[in-house]
Design a protein around this motif. Structure first.
Motif, mmCIF file in Angstrom:
data_model
loop_
_atom_site.group_PDB
_atom_site.id
_atom_site.type_symbol
_atom_site.label_atom_id
_atom_site.label_comp_id
_atom_site.label_asym_id
_atom_site.label_seq_id
_atom_site.Cartn_x
_atom_site.Cartn_y
_atom_site.Cartn_z
ATOM 1 N N UNK A 1 39.642 -21.856 33.566
ATOM 2 C CA UNK A 1 39.449 -22.221 34.972
ATOM 3 C C UNK A 1 37.968 -22.112 35.358
ATOM 4 N N UNK A 2 37.292 -21.127 34.774
ATOM 5 C CA UNK A 2 35.868 -20.985 35.053
ATOM 6 C C UNK A 2 35.101 -22.185 34.486
ATOM 7 N N UNK A 3 35.457 -22.568 33.269
ATOM 8 C CA UNK A 3 34.769 -23.687 32.631
ATOM 9 C C UNK A 3 34.892 -24.996 33.397
ATOM 10 N N UNK A 4 36.045 -25.212 34.026
ATOM 11 C CA UNK A 4 36.210 -26.464 34.765
ATOM 12 C C UNK A 4 35.658 -26.359 36.182
ATOM 13 N N UNK A 5 34.995 -25.252 36.490
ATOM 14 C CA UNK A 5 34.306 -25.153 37.766
ATOM 15 C C UNK A 5 35.171 -24.747 38.940
ATOM 16 N N UNK A 6 36.253 -24.007 38.684
ATOM 17 C CA UNK A 6 37.022 -23.470 39.809
ATOM 18 C C UNK A 6 36.180 -22.364 40.443
ATOM 19 N N UNK A 7 36.142 -22.302 41.764
ATOM 20 C CA UNK A 7 35.198 -21.393 42.424
ATOM 21 C C UNK A 7 35.471 -19.914 42.168
ATOM 22 N N UNK A 8 36.738 -19.536 42.043
ATOM 23 C CA UNK A 8 37.053 -18.118 41.909
ATOM 24 C C UNK A 8 38.254 -17.965 40.966
ATOM 25 N N UNK A 9 38.013 -18.081 39.646
ATOM 26 C CA UNK A 9 39.116 -18.175 38.678
ATOM 27 C C UNK A 9 40.124 -17.030 38.773
ATOM 28 N N UNK A 10 39.628 -15.805 38.995
ATOM 29 C CA UNK A 10 40.541 -14.663 39.004
ATOM 30 C C UNK A 10 41.525 -14.782 40.169
ATOM 31 N N UNK A 11 41.055 -15.330 41.282
ATOM 32 C CA UNK A 11 41.959 -15.523 42.404
ATOM 33 C C UNK A 11 42.776 -16.808 42.243
ATOM 34 N N UNK A 12 42.103 -17.877 41.757
ATOM 35 C CA UNK A 12 42.779 -19.165 41.627
ATOM 36 C C UNK A 12 44.002 -19.084 40.724
ATOM 37 N N UNK A 13 43.959 -18.169 39.765
ATOM 38 C CA UNK A 13 45.049 -18.077 38.794
ATOM 39 C C UNK A 13 46.353 -17.646 39.465
ATOM 40 N N UNK A 14 46.235 -16.978 40.599
ATOM 41 C CA UNK A 14 47.433 -16.541 41.328
ATOM 42 C C UNK A 14 47.919 -17.582 42.333
ATOM 43 N N UNK A 15 47.207 -18.698 42.432
ATOM 44 C CA UNK A 15 47.525 -19.648 43.499
ATOM 45 C C UNK A 15 48.518 -20.715 43.044
#
Lengths: 362, 353
Positions: free
Chosen positions: B162-176
């Protein structure tokens, strides 16, 4: 303010003048539909549509371009503002102040073409019924024979075979259906045609046919087009002037060639830079890739709505909403932009792109 | 990394200089037909192409040309009434080559390859995701199906992707959940999901068609960066020749289930030979200064139930040769190194006699 207040506001060449147009949608929530906010879909839009020209409204989804066009024909009643319409030398009428019966008469002269010819044409009606319907509603024909003759003439106008008038839309391809939609729009001999993404759903080879047909019809019939679109290359080909919209406002408006080669708003520059060009030589050009996404018209940032994505933004942009002001200089045609730094920035237009790879190779 | 990638690009775009690597995927005379009450539609009718490791191939054409059906055939995810009736899809899976055309669509071999070795992204990101599971759970599940790793390791990999594809906050995005994300972020999450097992081949089917131009630019930049980073091959399927020119090394142009022209993107765009390719390029409005006229291709695409005989394009072709073009399918003829055209203007007429 009544319709009469608009009389002096129309420019000589204008057939439609949009003045301070505003369309807000309430955001409601819960069982009681309590209003918790407002979507500023169109927020103080001003422009003139000059007789015989093609003016394009461009921008990304949610920028308000379609809502603007709907507010012009009063398919949606604007929250505020005026839409002045004038035929020839007659007195301007304010469409926003009109009652239903008056509007019906005015709408004979302003017709729409929609994006998807698969859903805009009733599948249970023949071409004769589809194209003839406006003529019947507006009592423009005396007899069934006159109707058939008129529909045949319209079909020939859009280069379809008149002998197909008893067939249903399913027998036609996407491009042919869009011709049918154009024939219907032209059946009442309107002055203005609003084309809302009229070629977006078509394949490129057919898209080119429709773009050229629209131009031919404009020359032949003296039509005025408001061309709502998101594809900048298509707009470049079709429009005389372009208005770029962002988050409910016009951020730049000017003559097409001038606006594309000499953009004055950073958003226009970014749009031009982002448009993919079918030329592999420009593959390695430096593109401006905007971060983030289009501003939410329900929750706009303060100041200039574009500032969170703008690479030139300064403090002033976060505080003050820029006005749409003349940037084209004293002489020459009008070119306006809504950017605090429009006169200072050196922005790149379409001429720059192709030369860069050459330099890289050297 | 970039230097290596640049090297690969050179190798593939240099005429004839790409003999070194074995193809990763080799499609040979693929025929995919659809069976319905109205008759048989030959959606893909004898298409052949190769793609090498790390290469970006474009497949372009208008609606009904068979470009999407080609990609669905490779992954064996065709609609129920679609069937591969001939040809081979040879995938070089490390130590052995498998023919994806003859394997069971839901058998062991394809389930191992799908998502792991060959991944796909779609026009609509919601096609890839379930709305009732978090993004993280779905990526972690995909990783754990194909790799023997613990849940924690899989989670770390998911965050990293998720970090590699430029998601702003991977640790949080993973729960979304996907509905929490904007359109552009959903697209990025979809790319992260598809790349989570480091596939050798990514098939992108019109991934930028439904998005705004600034989001499209972000997506193309992401694909370029991630390809340079991970080095997978990409098949880019699109009707947008601008996207092809911006992203791909080689391109195959299709019309009504047939390959009409195929070559490096420079050859095909600067020296188009097939009348259809030329017509297509002439009909696109250009982003260039000054007045550039466009010329449409006359006529309409024939109905799939009433296909023309011979060359499928002869009914609309400005260079139609009477007594030749409608007789038989024109064979592919080389007009330059790695540049092939199926048109009687360039050869094959002697076989008709």
């Amino acid at each position: 303010m009544s319709g009469a207040g608009g009389v002096g506001q129309m420019e000589d060449r204008a057939i439609i003048s949009v003045r301070n147009l505003v369309k807000y949608f309430p955001i409601e929530t819960g069982f009681l539909r309590r209003q918790v906010g407002v979507v500023k879909a169109v927020d103080d839009v001003n422009f003139d549509l000059n007789e015989g020209e093609t003016l394009a409204l461009v921008g990304e989804s949610g920028c308000g371009k379609t809502t603007t066009s709907h507010c012009i024909i009063q398919a949606q009643r604007p929250t505020a503002g005026h839409v002045l319409f004038r035929i020839g030398d007659s007195a301007p009428m304010d469409l926003t102040q009109m009652e239903k019966a008056e509007l019906k008469a005015a709408r004979r002269n302003i017709r729409m073409i929609y994006q998807d010819p698969y859903s805009s044409l009733n599948p249970r009606m023949t071409l004769l019924q589809i194209i003839g319907e406006p003529l019947v509603i507006h009592k423009m024909v005396e007899s069934q024979e006159a109707l058939r003759n008129k529909v045949a003439e319209l079909l020939r106008l859009v280069r379809l075979d008149p002998s197909t008038m008893n067939r249903y839309p399913h027998a036609f391809s996407g491009g042919q259906r869009q011709r049918i939609a154009i024939a219907r729009a032209l059946s009442l001999s309107p002055k203005v045609v609003i084309a809302d993404e009229a070629v977006s759903a078509l394949d490129v080879s057919v898209q080119a046919q429709i773009l050229n047909l629209l131009k031919e019809l404009q020359n032949q019939l003296g039509l005025t087009y408001l061309f709502v679109a998101h594809n900048l290359a298509v707009v470049k080909y079709e429009a005389d002037r372009v208005a770029v919209m962002y988050a409910g406002k016009i951020v730049e408006i000017g003559e097409t060639e001038e606006l594309y080669t000499n953009p004055r708003h950073p958003y226009t520059e970014a749009l031009i830079s982002a448009a993919p060009n079918p030329d592999p030589d420009t593959k390695n050009r430096a593109r401006i890739v905007l971060a983030g996404e289009v501003a939410d018209p329900g929750n706009l940032p303060p100041g200039c709505a574009f500032h969170p994505r703008c690479r030139y933004a300064e403090d002033r942009c976060r505080r003050e909403i820029p006005q749409l002001v003349e940037v084209g200089g004293e002489e020459g045609p009008s070119h306006r932009a809504a950017c605090h730094f429009a006169s200072e920035l050196e922005l790149a237009g379409i001429s720059g792109g192709a030369e860069e790879p050459e330099r890289e190779r050297a | 990394m970039t230097a290596q990638q640049a090297g690969e690009r050179d190798a593939t775009s240099a005429p004839g200089g790409d003999a070194a690597a074995d193809p990763l995927l080799s499609v040979r005379n693929l025929q995919t037909h659809f069976f319905s009450r109205e008759g048989v539609v030959k959606a893909v009718d004898g298409v052949s192409f190769d793609i090498k490791p790390g290469e970006i191939l474009g497949i372009a054409g208008e609606s009904g040309c068979g470009k999407s059906v080609t990609s669905q055939s490779i992954l064996r995810i065709l609609p129920r009434n679609g069937k591969i009736v001939g040809g081979e899809i040879l995938f070089n899976n490390g130590d052995r080559t498998v023919d994806l055309a003859t394997e069971e669509a839901d058998g062991r071999v394809l389930r191992d390859i799908r998502g792991k070795e060959i991944a796909m992204i779609f026009q609509e990101p919601m096609t890839s995701f379930s709305p009732v599971h978090t993004i993280g759970d779905q990526i972690i599940e995909t990783i754990r199906i194909h790799q023997d790793v613990s849940k924690e390791e899989a989670r770390d990999q998911a965050v990293e992707m998720l970090r590699r594809v430029g998601m702003p906050n991977p640790v949080r995005n993973i729960e979304e959940y996907t509905f929490n994300l904007s359109g552009g972020m959903r697209q990025r999450a979809m790319v992260a999901l598809s790349l989570s097992c480091r596939p050798k081949l990514l098939i992108a089917d019109e991934p930028t068609t439904a998005v705004d131009v600034t989001i499209q630019a972000q997506m193309l930049e992401l694909l370029r960066d991630i390809q340079a980073d991970l080095g997978m091959a990409i098949i880019m399927i699109t009707h947008d020749l601008g996207v092809i020119a911006e992203l791909t090394d080689r391109v195959m142009i299709m019309y009504l289930g047939k390959e009409v022209e195929h070559g490096t993107v420079e050859d095909v765009f600067h020296r188009p030979q097939h009348p259809y390719t030329r017509g297509l390029l002439a009909s696109i409005p250009k982003m260039e200064p000054g007045r550039v006229e466009i010329e449409p291709i006359e006529g309409v695409v024939p109905s799939p139930y009433a296909m023309p005989t011979g060359c499928k394009f002869h009914t609309r072709c400005p260079e139609y040769i009477a007594g030749v073009c409608e007789k038989r399918d024109p064979p592919l003829t080389a007009v330059g190194p790695g540049h092939e055209v199926s048109c009687y203007l360039y050869g094959g007429r002697e076989e008709l006699e």
